[in-house]
Scaffold this motif. Sequence first.
Motif, PDB file in Angstrom:
ATOM      1  N   PHE A 138       1.322 -12.397   9.415  1.00 30.42           N
ATOM      2  CA  PHE A 138       0.624 -11.203   8.956  1.00 30.42           C
ATOM      3  C   PHE A 138       0.996  -9.975   9.781  1.00 30.42           C
ATOM      4  N   GLU A 139       1.256 -10.172  11.077  1.00 31.56           N
ATOM      5  CA  GLU A 139       1.752  -9.051  11.882  1.00 31.56           C
ATOM      6  C   GLU A 139       3.083  -8.554  11.320  1.00 31.56           C
ATOM      7  N   SER A 140       3.930  -9.492  10.971  1.00 30.33           N
ATOM      8  CA  SER A 140       5.224  -9.134  10.394  1.00 30.33           C
ATOM      9  C   SER A 140       5.049  -8.464   9.032  1.00 30.33           C
ATOM     10  N   PHE A 141       4.083  -8.946   8.259  1.00 31.37           N
ATOM     11  CA  PHE A 141       3.872  -8.394   6.920  1.00 31.37           C
ATOM     12  C   PHE A 141       3.461  -6.923   6.985  1.00 31.37           C
ATOM     13  N   VAL A 142       2.456  -6.603   7.815  1.00 30.66           N
ATOM     14  CA  VAL A 142       1.981  -5.219   7.852  1.00 30.66           C
ATOM     15  C   VAL A 142       3.036  -4.287   8.464  1.00 30.66           C
ATOM     16  N   LYS A 143       3.916  -4.855   9.293  1.00 27.63           N
ATOM     17  CA  LYS A 143       4.980  -4.043   9.895  1.00 27.63           C
ATOM     18  C   LYS A 143       6.115  -3.777   8.917  1.00 27.63           C
ATOM     19  N   ASN A 144       6.494  -4.814   8.183  1.00 22.84           N
ATOM     20  CA  ASN A 144       7.673  -4.716   7.316  1.00 22.84           C
ATOM     21  C   ASN A 144       7.369  -4.243   5.900  1.00 22.84           C
ATOM     22  N   HIS A 145       6.088  -4.114   5.568  1.00 26.15           N
ATOM     23  CA  HIS A 145       5.711  -3.669   4.225  1.00 26.15           C
ATOM     24  C   HIS A 145       4.698  -2.533   4.337  1.00 26.15           C
ATOM     25  N   PRO A 146       5.128  -1.406   4.895  1.00 26.05           N
ATOM     26  CA  PRO A 146       4.195  -0.305   5.159  1.00 26.05           C
ATOM     27  C   PRO A 146       3.589   0.316   3.909  1.00 26.05           C
ATOM     28  N   ASP A 147       4.244   0.191   2.780  1.00 26.23           N
ATOM     29  CA  ASP A 147       3.750   0.813   1.548  1.00 26.23           C
ATOM     30  C   ASP A 147       3.141  -0.185   0.575  1.00 26.23           C
ATOM     31  N   SER A 148       2.971  -1.424   1.014  1.00 25.17           N
ATOM     32  CA  SER A 148       2.459  -2.446   0.111  1.00 25.17           C
ATOM     33  C   SER A 148       0.977  -2.240  -0.169  1.00 25.17           C
ATOM     34  N   PRO A 149       0.552  -2.376  -1.433  1.00 23.63           N
ATOM     35  CA  PRO A 149      -0.873  -2.311  -1.745  1.00 23.63           C
ATOM     36  C   PRO A 149      -1.666  -3.473  -1.144  1.00 23.63           C
ATOM     37  N   LEU A 150      -0.952  -4.509  -0.679  1.00 29.11           N
ATOM     38  CA  LEU A 150      -1.613  -5.648  -0.050  1.00 29.11           C
ATOM     39  C   LEU A 150      -1.737  -5.495   1.472  1.00 29.11           C
ATOM     40  N   ARG A 151      -1.330  -4.355   1.973  1.00 32.26           N
ATOM     41  CA  ARG A 151      -1.341  -4.167   3.422  1.00 32.26           C
ATOM     42  C   ARG A 151      -2.772  -4.196   3.978  1.00 32.26           C
ATOM     43  N   ALA A 152      -3.727  -3.632   3.246  1.00 32.85           N
ATOM     44  CA  ALA A 152      -5.124  -3.677   3.693  1.00 32.85           C
ATOM     45  C   ALA A 152      -5.600  -5.117   3.822  1.00 32.85           C
ATOM     46  N   ASN A 153      -5.215  -5.956   2.854  1.00 32.87           N
ATOM     47  CA  ASN A 153      -5.567  -7.379   2.933  1.00 32.87           C
ATOM     48  C   ASN A 153      -4.931  -8.032   4.153  1.00 32.87           C
ATOM     49  N   GLY A 154      -3.678  -7.626   4.446  1.00 37.88           N
ATOM     50  CA  GLY A 154      -3.009  -8.170   5.615  1.00 37.88           C
ATOM     51  C   GLY A 154      -3.736  -7.827   6.900  1.00 37.88           C
ATOM     52  N   TYR A 155      -4.191  -6.578   7.020  1.00 35.43           N
ATOM     53  CA  TYR A 155      -4.946  -6.182   8.215  1.00 35.43           C
ATOM     54  C   TYR A 155      -6.288  -6.913   8.289  1.00 35.43           C
ATOM     55  N   TYR A 156      -6.885  -7.106   7.107  1.00 32.34           N
ATOM     56  CA  TYR A 156      -8.153  -7.839   7.107  1.00 32.34           C
ATOM     57  C   TYR A 156      -7.976  -9.241   7.677  1.00 32.34           C
ATOM     58  N   GLN A 193       7.249  -8.010  -6.356  1.00 32.46           N
ATOM     59  CA  GLN A 193       7.426  -9.443  -6.134  1.00 32.46           C
ATOM     60  C   GLN A 193       7.672  -9.759  -4.669  1.00 32.46           C
ATOM     61  N   GLU A 194       8.450  -8.932  -3.992  1.00 37.08           N
ATOM     62  CA  GLU A 194       8.749  -9.197  -2.581  1.00 37.08           C
ATOM     63  C   GLU A 194       7.478  -9.136  -1.735  1.00 37.08           C
ATOM     64  N   ASP A 195       6.621  -8.126  -1.994  1.00 37.63           N
ATOM     65  CA  ASP A 195       5.358  -8.009  -1.271  1.00 37.63           C
ATOM     66  C   ASP A 195       4.486  -9.246  -1.497  1.00 37.63           C
ATOM     67  N   ARG A 196       4.374  -9.622  -2.768  1.00 38.00           N
ATOM     68  CA  ARG A 196       3.514 -10.773  -3.073  1.00 38.00           C
ATOM     69  C   ARG A 196       4.022 -12.034  -2.409  1.00 38.00           C
ATOM     70  N   GLN A 197       5.324 -12.245  -2.423  1.00 39.42           N
ATOM     71  CA  GLN A 197       5.891 -13.446  -1.821  1.00 39.42           C
ATOM     72  C   GLN A 197       5.658 -13.469  -0.305  1.00 39.42           C
ATOM     73  N   ALA A 198       5.869 -12.337   0.334  1.00 38.41           N
ATOM     74  CA  ALA A 198       5.666 -12.267   1.784  1.00 38.41           C
ATOM     75  C   ALA A 198       4.197 -12.481   2.135  1.00 38.41           C
ATOM     76  N   TYR A 199       3.324 -11.875   1.345  1.00 40.80           N
ATOM     77  CA  TYR A 199       1.900 -12.023   1.598  1.00 40.80           C
ATOM     78  C   TYR A 199       1.446 -13.466   1.384  1.00 40.80           C
ATOM     79  N   GLN A 200       1.867 -14.086   0.270  1.00 43.00           N
ATOM     80  CA  GLN A 200       1.482 -15.461  -0.008  1.00 43.00           C
ATOM     81  C   GLN A 200       2.042 -16.423   1.045  1.00 43.00           C
TER      82      GLN A 200
END
Length: 256
Positions: free
Chosen positions: A157-175, A132-139
């Motif tokens: 998004f810079e903050s997201f990929v930095k603070n959620h290194p193991d998130s399955p949404l990290r690839a989307n964040g980099y995209y 839930q935390e990953d999804r909320q940060a990403y959204q």
Amino acid sequence: MKHSLKGLCGAGALVLPLSVWAAPVVEDLSANQQSNLYQQTQVRPEAGGNLVLFNQLQDNQRQIQELRGQIEELRYQLEQQKNFAQERYLELEKRISGFAASGGGNTAQGGGTPSSAEQGDNSDAAVAAADQEDRQAYQAAFQKVQARDFDAALTAFESFVKNHPDSPLRANGYYWLGELYSARSELEPAAQAFTTVIEDYPQSNKVPDALYKLGLLKARQGQPEASKQLLNRVQQEYPDSNAASMAGDFLNQSGL
């Protein structure tokens, strides 16, 4: 008679010196000829020097024409890069409009249709696996994109990929970092973001889009061969994706 001869002899004595001094003067023309020859030899180098200057002038004019041609070529390339940048920005705007109309989302294969994943459909593995935390940060970051607050979205998004290194949404964040940097014409960080998706997350459904966008960036950076390889790779490895279709269109239109 003797007096007459004596007088004549005396007169002759007087005339003889006069006749000697009155002898015609023969000028030495060799000196004048040498002088004229010297003058002629002095003129010839001057004429040769003029020929050298004339040749140099022609060379300079030819170089100026070549430089003008190079300037025109660079100007054309710069204009092409501007056009590419504008095209990418308009594409991003189109996506954002599609997302807003559909309630938010992201294109799985690079087309204008939002994927069901980011509309809340848990069939998408990345969203389903995210907590839930990953999804909320990403959204939260993506909502800034929808609001067209691109600077804030980039920071989020810079903050997201930095603070959620193991998130399955990290690839989307980099995209999305790649998309946002590309829209700002910051090509190098955009290329790095897309490359991260491709190399670090090869199973992500964002890889076809990332390959396509990286191919466009390489074209904008003046690397046509690298662009062609990436776009061909999209077509070969993901032939059924919208990204492959767009890659084919770009290859045909650009003549790569």
